[in-house]
Design a protein around this motif. Structure first.
Motif, PDB file in Angstrom:
ATOM      1  N   LEU A  16      32.360  27.914  33.660  1.00 30.22           N
ATOM      2  CA  LEU A  16      33.172  29.130  33.624  1.00 30.22           C
ATOM      3  C   LEU A  16      32.996  29.853  34.955  1.00 30.22           C
ATOM      4  CD1 LEU A  16      33.712  31.493  30.695  1.00 30.22           C
ATOM      5  CD2 LEU A  16      32.900  32.494  32.806  1.00 30.22           C
ATOM      6  N   TYR A  18      33.519  33.433  37.091  1.00 30.95           N
ATOM      7  CA  TYR A  18      33.778  34.877  37.036  1.00 30.95           C
ATOM      8  C   TYR A  18      34.507  35.328  38.307  1.00 30.95           C
ATOM      9  CZ  TYR A  18      30.450  35.459  33.161  1.00 30.95           C
ATOM     10  OH  TYR A  18      29.816  35.400  31.953  1.00 30.95           O
ATOM     11  N   SER A  49      40.626  28.275  33.411  1.00 32.06           N
ATOM     12  CA  SER A  49      40.240  28.686  32.053  1.00 32.06           C
ATOM     13  C   SER A  49      39.442  27.549  31.414  1.00 32.06           C
ATOM     14  CB  SER A  49      41.481  28.993  31.217  1.00 32.06           C
ATOM     15  OG  SER A  49      41.088  29.530  29.972  1.00 32.06           O
ATOM     16  N   THR A  50      38.492  27.892  30.578  1.00 31.17           N
ATOM     17  CA  THR A  50      37.547  26.901  30.036  1.00 31.17           C
ATOM     18  C   THR A  50      38.046  26.308  28.715  1.00 31.17           C
ATOM     19  OG1 THR A  50      35.791  28.191  31.030  1.00 31.17           O
ATOM     20  CG2 THR A  50      35.117  26.544  29.406  1.00 31.17           C
ATOM     21  N   TYR A  65      40.526  28.490  26.057  1.00 31.28           N
ATOM     22  CA  TYR A  65      40.377  29.948  25.973  1.00 31.28           C
ATOM     23  C   TYR A  65      41.508  30.616  26.784  1.00 31.28           C
ATOM     24  CZ  TYR A  65      35.673  29.434  24.051  1.00 31.28           C
ATOM     25  OH  TYR A  65      34.607  29.143  23.255  1.00 31.28           O
ATOM     26  N   GLY A  68      40.820  33.898  31.354  1.00 34.66           N
ATOM     27  CA  GLY A  68      40.275  33.086  32.429  1.00 34.66           C
ATOM     28  C   GLY A  68      40.208  33.880  33.726  1.00 34.66           C
ATOM     29  N   SER A 167      26.461  35.533  35.852  1.00 33.16           N
ATOM     30  CA  SER A 167      26.588  34.160  36.390  1.00 33.16           C
ATOM     31  C   SER A 167      25.227  33.547  36.710  1.00 33.16           C
ATOM     32  CB  SER A 167      27.468  34.182  37.644  1.00 33.16           C
ATOM     33  OG  SER A 167      26.783  34.851  38.698  1.00 33.16           O
ATOM     34  N   ILE A 173      28.267  28.614  27.220  1.00 31.33           N
ATOM     35  CA  ILE A 173      29.657  28.896  27.627  1.00 31.33           C
ATOM     36  C   ILE A 173      30.283  29.944  26.707  1.00 31.33           C
ATOM     37  CG2 ILE A 173      31.983  27.870  27.690  1.00 31.33           C
ATOM     38  CD1 ILE A 173      30.292  27.254  30.127  1.00 31.33           C
ATOM     39  N   LYS A 176      29.154  33.311  27.811  1.00 32.58           N
ATOM     40  CA  LYS A 176      29.774  33.692  29.097  1.00 32.58           C
ATOM     41  C   LYS A 176      31.233  34.078  28.891  1.00 32.58           C
ATOM     42  CE  LYS A 176      26.869  31.249  32.412  1.00 32.58           C
ATOM     43  NZ  LYS A 176      26.837  30.432  33.615  1.00 32.58           N
ATOM     44  N   GLN A 177      31.915  33.320  28.013  1.00 31.64           N
ATOM     45  CA  GLN A 177      33.324  33.613  27.720  1.00 31.64           C
ATOM     46  C   GLN A 177      33.453  34.985  27.058  1.00 31.64           C
ATOM     47  OE1 GLN A 177      35.962  31.661  28.516  1.00 31.64           O
ATOM     48  NE2 GLN A 177      37.391  33.147  27.656  1.00 31.64           N
ATOM     49  N   LEU A 180      33.270  37.466  29.730  1.00 32.21           N
ATOM     50  CA  LEU A 180      34.524  37.434  30.494  1.00 32.21           C
ATOM     51  C   LEU A 180      35.628  38.206  29.762  1.00 32.21           C
ATOM     52  CD1 LEU A 180      35.863  36.118  33.058  1.00 32.21           C
ATOM     53  CD2 LEU A 180      36.661  34.327  31.509  1.00 32.21           C
TER      54      LEU A 180
END
Length: 770
Positions: A16, A18, A49-50, A65, A68, A167, A173, A176-177, A180
């Protein structure tokens, strides 16, 4: 204000990006490569985008997702293996609004999100706290360098600070998402502070474990170090998570178990106490054991009864020869159960001498019904806690034998054998017979209370079978709650059948012999029954057959014989001289000697009573280890004779001129019981009148001072003993006429039965002459 634009999409796997983040990516998928080539010809901007799942090769709209990052591709390098390495720089957040139709690569319509750059006072405070926590994290962690902290400290924008710190953290993930997607800057800062705090605690714990291990190890011992580290981890986690895991398992078991609601509440309450209690506490193990018992006892588990009467009859006949009354009672129970489909378990009491098959009969009943079988022996039990259990306040407390038996049975409707119920005792520890009253009462036992379990337990579906040798020693109230089934001894014919059908087969197999190697003829078995055993049951008969098998096995193994045939002619070679004389009846008619019939716990027996009259001063001497009842019978007979001396042609003053000695042989054996009155009177009158007593006559009955003959018990057992002894005529009380139905026909045809109501009738049948 959000800006919308159409732009190629590059899906990321396990990664991912940032905003404000610069990193290298390796791109290998065809569509991703084409998307990159497209943007390099345009403005070098692409949307990252992840994917939700790493393994998916060509993700769809739902598998990506929607939040992003818009990035700029600063550098692109083709590698020899066909993949492209790119250097990207995160610019700003964006949210996919729509996926565009495009075959060569993925294209999306994105709303780009602008973030505030200036911070208010609250955000400033959160930024300071974040930097403080990040510094502490860097000090504990070896994964982030101090230079990183210096670069982070220069960031003034709160949103960018949150992204950069995030980060550098080892997050999944999904986490982290989540950061985000958090557009509110304060909320984003708070989330990262919380994560840093948790990470700091984990790192602190790791350091603590490392220090503990370091202190307790030697530098040169790598294996020792690893073991100690494992111990330290277990110590930190075991006290909490180890016990927590156990409590979780127990709770699950309690909730899934088929317990009554009130018992389940109790179990959960005790589990709550157990959870709050330290493991080192003595009471902790007591509560743990209690919960285990509640879980292991069957509360509703039930086996299905086999109610086929014909099948039941076949099994009972297969397992036991004779015993018609008991078999009939079991079949009656099955018939009623079949009609009503609900019947409280009966309480059967099998009373009979040792070796007649009481215990094995209870096992056959269980097999007939298709129920589980459990047996406990009550012989010598004198503590009430054996039945009802101990209270949990005592060290080493356990439930009573009833609850232990139910646990072993594993169902609420077993056949439960209470063996040797007549051999219980009582002392200062309580009266176990009284504790059994509740167990054996069908009106009470649906709420049986055990001191350990403390919750009412339902025993109403249990079929209780009890056994006893002697009915006289069972307390009255307990006897009242049971259905008595008398099992007398076996006749010679029955013993022969039992030996042929069961015992010989069982013992030859147990000794590794076959029918071809050893044969025991019927006449040999009959000889063993008559001359080597004297018992009501067949236990000693089985021992003698086992002895024959052992001796035959020795002859075969030593090569002395290839096949052994045992007959009545050679049986002495195997068992030695006969132990008993067949037929204990007197060889000739004797004066002053009468044969009585007695009933003992080992079955029926014959009793010889001798009287001698000698000149003296009127003493009445009684010998032969007689009990109080037999002494009273002798006194009553003596008084009757004195009152009727003239009618019996005896001198009226015989009691003043003579000493009378009554002796019952086998003096060391205790003898007592209310059935020797007429035998003593007959022997006395025979001695005083010089009239012999018929040798073939046996008698039983109690006498009153008026000469009336009173009824007795155990007529069947006494008749069998008379038959074994070779007597031909039985004199018995008239009131026992009803008991003749219980006597086997094979015995009846060899004996003459004379019912009597008065001693005059006895004398008429027993004495020779007028």
């Amino acid at each position: 204000m959000a800006q919308t634009r159409e732009i190629p999409l590059l899906p990321l796997r396990g990664l991912l990006v940032y905003p404000s983040m610069v990193l290298h990516l390796d791109v290998g998928r065809k569509k991703s490569v084409q998307a990159l080539e497209q943007v390099m010809m345009d403005d070098q901007k692409i949307f990252l985008s992840t994917q939700k799942e790493v393994a998916i090769e060509e993700p769809t709209e739902e598998e990506i997702y929607h939040m992003g990052t818009l990035v700029k591709v600063n550098q692109m390098l083709k590698l020899p293996n066909g993949t492209i390495r790119v250097l990207v720089e995160g610019l700003q957040r964006g949210k996919i609004q729509q996926f565009q139709e495009q075959e060569e690569y993925l294209e999306v319509k994105v709303d780009l999100i602008d973030e505030r750059q200036n911070a208010d006072s609250e955000e400033m405070a959160l930024m300071r706290m974040l930097l403080q926590y990040f510094e502490q994290y860097i000090n504990l962690s070896k994964k982030v360098t101090a230079e990183t902290l210096a670069s982070v400290q220069d960031i003034e924008e709160p949103g960018r600070l949150a992204d950069v710190v995030s980060s550098h953290l080892p997050l999944k993930i999904k986490q982290k998402q989540e950061i985000l997607e958090t557009l509110d800057i304060k909320e984003r800062l708070n989330k990262i502070i919380k994560i840093l705090n948790n990470e700091k605690e984990v790192l602190g714990l790791e350091k603590k474990i490392g220090q503990r291990v370091k202190k307790s190890m030697e530098k040169t011992q790598k294996e020792y170090y690893l073991r100690e580290q494992m111990k330290a981890i277990q110590k930190e986690l075991g006290d909490k998570e180890g016990k927590a895991g156990e409590i979780s398992t127990l709770k699950e078991k309690i909730e899934e178990s088929q317990m009554p609601e009130n018992v389940q509440k109790t179990a959960l309450k005790e589990l709550d106490r157990y959870e709050k209690m330290p493991q080192t506490s003595a009471e902790s193990s007591v509560i743990r054991n209690y919960i285990e018992w509640l879980l292991n006892i069957p509360w509703f588990e039930e086996t299905e009864d086999n109610l086929d009467i014909n099948h039941a009859e076949d099994i009972l006949n297969e397992d036991h020869y004779g015993l018609e009354k008991v078999k009939e009672r079991v079949l009656e129970y099955l018939a009623v159960q079949q009609l009503t489909n609900s019947l409280k378990g009966p309480i059967l009491c099998l009373v009979g001498p040792p070796g007649v098959g009481k215990t094995s009969l209870a096992r056959s009943i269980a097999r007939t019904l298709g129920r589980n079988f459990v047996r406990i022996s009550l012989g010598g039990v004198r503590d009430e806690a054996e039945i009802r259990g101990h209270r949990r306040t005592y060290v080493g407390a356990m439930p009573g034998r009833l609850i232990q038996g139910m646990k072993k049975a594993g169902s609420v409707n077993p056949v439960f054998l209470l063996d040797e119920i007549d051999k219980m005792a009582n002392d200062f520890r309580g009266d176990p017979a009284s504790a059994l009253l509740e167990v054996l009462d069908p009106e009470q036992n649906h709420t049986f209370s055990d001191h350990y379990i403390e919750e009412p337990y339902d025993l109403s579906k249990v079929m209780f079978v009890t056994t006893a040798n002697n009915m006289a020693t069972i307390p009255g109230p307990l006897l009242d709650r049971m259905e008595l089934i008398q099992i007398a001894g076996y006749t010679e014919v029955e013993k022969l059948h039992i030996a042929k059908q069961y015992l010989v087969k069982k013992q030859t197999e147990a000794h590794g012999l076959t029918k071809g190697k050893v044969q025991i003829r019927d006449e040999a078995i009959l000889e063993v029954v008559r001359r080597y055993t004297r018992e009501a049951g067949v236990r000693n008969l089985e021992r003698q057959i086992a002895s024959l098998c052992r001796k035959a096995a020795k002859q075969i193994v030593s090569g002395e014989k290839k096949r052994v045939i045992i007959t009545d002619k050679n049986i002495e070679d195997y068992l030695g001289k006969p132990k008993f004389r067949y037929g204990q009846a007197e060889v000739e008619d004797q004066i002053g000697t009468a044969t009585g019939l007695a009933y003992t716990t080992a079955g029926g027996d014959t009793l010889s009573i001798e009287v001698s009259v000698s000149p003296g001063k009127g003493k009445l001497i009684l010998t032969g280890k007689l009990g109080d009842v037999m002494k009273e019978s002798a006194q009553a007979a003596f008084s009757y004779i004195r009152s009727r001396a003239a009618e019996l042609n005896i001198e009226p003053d015989f009691s003043e001129k003579n000493d009378i000695h009554i002796h019952v042989p086998e003096g060391a054996t205790p003898k007592d019981g209310p059935s020797a009155g007429i035998t003593m009177a007959t022997a006395l009158i025979s001695a005083l009148t010089n009239r012999p007593v018929r040798k073939e006559v046996g008698m039983t009955g109690e006498i009153t001072l008026r000469g009336r003959v009173l009824p007795i018990g155990g007529l069947k057992e006494k008749t069998l003993s008379a038959h074994r002894a070779g007597l031909e005529k039985i004199i018995y009380p008239e009131e026992n006429l009803k008991d003749l139905d219980d006597i086997p026909e094979s015995v009846k045809k060899d004996l003459t039965f004379v019912p009597v109501a008065h001693l005059d009738e006895v004398l008429k049948e027993a004495l020779i002459g007028e």
